[in-house]
Design a protein around this motif. Structure first.
Motif, PDB file in Angstrom:
ATOM      1  N   VAL A   1      11.845-127.224 -30.394  1.00  0.00           N
ATOM      2  CA  VAL A   1      11.448-126.283 -29.358  1.00  0.00           C
ATOM      3  C   VAL A   1      10.463-125.300 -29.980  1.00  0.00           C
ATOM      4  N   ALA A   2       9.561-124.763 -29.149  1.00  0.00           N
ATOM      5  CA  ALA A   2       8.580-123.767 -29.588  1.00  0.00           C
ATOM      6  C   ALA A   2       7.690-124.291 -30.715  1.00  0.00           C
ATOM      7  N   GLU A   3       7.335-125.562 -30.645  1.00  0.00           N
ATOM      8  CA  GLU A   3       6.355-126.164 -31.551  1.00  0.00           C
ATOM      9  C   GLU A   3       5.217-126.695 -30.679  1.00  0.00           C
ATOM     10  N   ALA A   4       4.038-126.103 -30.778  1.00  0.00           N
ATOM     11  CA  ALA A   4       2.942-126.482 -29.883  1.00  0.00           C
ATOM     12  C   ALA A   4       2.475-127.906 -30.120  1.00  0.00           C
ATOM     13  N   THR A   5       2.504-128.344 -31.372  1.00  0.00           N
ATOM     14  CA  THR A   5       2.036-129.684 -31.720  1.00  0.00           C
ATOM     15  C   THR A   5       2.995-130.310 -32.713  1.00  0.00           C
TER      16      THR A   5
ATOM     17  N   LEU B   1       1.486-135.122 -31.037  1.00  0.00           N
ATOM     18  CA  LEU B   1       1.918-134.978 -29.655  1.00  0.00           C
ATOM     19  C   LEU B   1       1.977-133.491 -29.328  1.00  0.00           C
ATOM     20  N   ALA B   2       1.285-133.095 -28.272  1.00  0.00           N
ATOM     21  CA  ALA B   2       1.337-131.710 -27.824  1.00  0.00           C
ATOM     22  C   ALA B   2       2.635-131.465 -27.075  1.00  0.00           C
ATOM     23  N   LEU B   3       3.244-130.311 -27.313  1.00  0.00           N
ATOM     24  CA  LEU B   3       4.477-129.933 -26.640  1.00  0.00           C
ATOM     25  C   LEU B   3       4.226-128.589 -25.952  1.00  0.00           C
ATOM     26  N   PRO B   4       3.943-128.603 -24.655  1.00  0.00           N
ATOM     27  CA  PRO B   4       3.608-127.360 -23.960  1.00  0.00           C
ATOM     28  C   PRO B   4       4.725-126.326 -24.048  1.00  0.00           C
ATOM     29  N   ALA B   5       4.365-125.075 -23.872  1.00  0.00           N
ATOM     30  CA  ALA B   5       5.345-123.999 -23.872  1.00  0.00           C
ATOM     31  C   ALA B   5       6.411-124.255 -22.812  1.00  0.00           C
ATOM     32  N   GLY B   6       7.653-123.959 -23.151  1.00  0.00           N
ATOM     33  CA  GLY B   6       8.752-124.153 -22.220  1.00  0.00           C
ATOM     34  C   GLY B   6       9.350-125.546 -22.240  1.00  0.00           C
ATOM     35  N   ARG B   7       8.869-126.425 -23.144  1.00  0.00           N
ATOM     36  CA  ARG B   7       9.405-127.777 -23.243  1.00  0.00           C
ATOM     37  C   ARG B   7      10.271-127.907 -24.494  1.00  0.00           C
ATOM     38  N   ALA B   8      11.344-128.652 -24.374  1.00  0.00           N
ATOM     39  CA  ALA B   8      12.208-128.991 -25.496  1.00  0.00           C
ATOM     40  C   ALA B   8      12.113-130.497 -25.721  1.00  0.00           C
ATOM     41  N   ALA B   9      12.059-130.922 -26.973  1.00  0.00           N
ATOM     42  CA  ALA B   9      11.958-132.344 -27.303  1.00  0.00           C
ATOM     43  C   ALA B   9      13.114-132.744 -28.210  1.00  0.00           C
ATOM     44  N   TYR B  10      13.553-133.993 -28.044  1.00  0.00           N
ATOM     45  CA  TYR B  10      14.568-134.571 -28.926  1.00  0.00           C
ATOM     46  C   TYR B  10      14.020-135.901 -29.411  1.00  0.00           C
TER      47      TYR B  10
END
Length: 233
Positions: free
Chosen positions: A210-214, A177-186
């Motif tokens: 946070v700060a994980e591109a993929t 899963l891609a996590l674009p810059a500026g996004r936080a995931a839980y």
């Protein structure tokens, strides 16, 4: 950065009819290091005894998501909405300008669920409610179940720049899963076990990301059921 939060480290509350574990400060659980993640304000891991539940009570200006892990919950609100949400279903209640609702376990077994609160983008919006089944098919990666983004297709609408995603992985299956810059995931493992970027999560453990591109997620030998929320930081 990935902060693994083991289930045993969560806050706890026992009320007889309700056993709750809190990922973030809630009720009598105080933890200044865990007050929110991005726009996620609450993630409660609740077990509700048979024949009990939450009596009618009000909410406003909060996006409230319920994911049922076991059993079922019956929802009623003052907007005329009513529904029985069974294990594997997700419901979204956008409280907006105000709603009074109840959530009862009318079954003869314990109901287990996640309750997730996301802070809204706009205050005083029109409230709404809806449900959607959790994706049980393996091999399709993450599916977006609720979203505040305009290109989210048939996902349940959220009044927040947030996405609720879910995946069911077979034993040994991987997904990214891609996590674009500026996004936080839980991310929480609802069932089974998995690794995220090489870090292990057992059942009901969480990862604050946070700060994980993929994200590369690999299910353990028993498979895994995953629930993830991503928001702006």
């Amino acid at each position: 950065m990935i902060d693994i939060r083991p289930f045993a480290s969560l806050g706890a509350a026992r009320h007889g009819w309700l056993n709750a574990r809190h990922h973030f400060a809630f009720g009598q659980y105080r933890n200044p290091d865990r007050t929110s993640w991005g726009r996620v304000r609450v993630w409660n891991d609740d077990e509700i005894a048979a024949g009990t539940g939450f009596d009618p009570h009000p909410h406003r200006d909060m996006e409230i998501i319920t994911y049922v892990r076991q059993g079922a919950i019956t929802h009623r609100d003052n907007l005329g909405n009513e529904g029985r949400i069974v294990a594997g279903d997700v419901q979204v209640m956008s409280a907006g300008s105000g709603v009074v609702h109840s959530e009862y376990n009318l079954e003869d077994e314990t109901t287990a669920l996640f309750q997730i609160w996301i802070m809204p983008d706009t205050l005083g919006a029109k409230p709404h409610w809806g449900t959607k089944p959790f994706p049980r098919t393996t091999g399709q990666g993450f599916v977006t179940l609720a979203s505040g983004q305009p290109d989210a297709g048939d996902a349940l609408p959220l009044n927040a720049d947030a996405n609720l995603r879910a995946a069911t992985l077979a034993a040994g299956e991987a997904t990214t899963l891609a996590l674009p810059a500026g996004r936080a995931a839980y991310l929480v493992v609802a069932k089974g076990a998995a690794t995220v970027n090489g870090l292990r999560l057992d059942e009901r453990d969480a990862a604050a990301i946070v700060a994980e591109a993929t994200l590369t997620i690999l299910a353990d030998a028993e498979g895994a059921e995953l629930v993830l929320v991503d928001t702006e930081e």
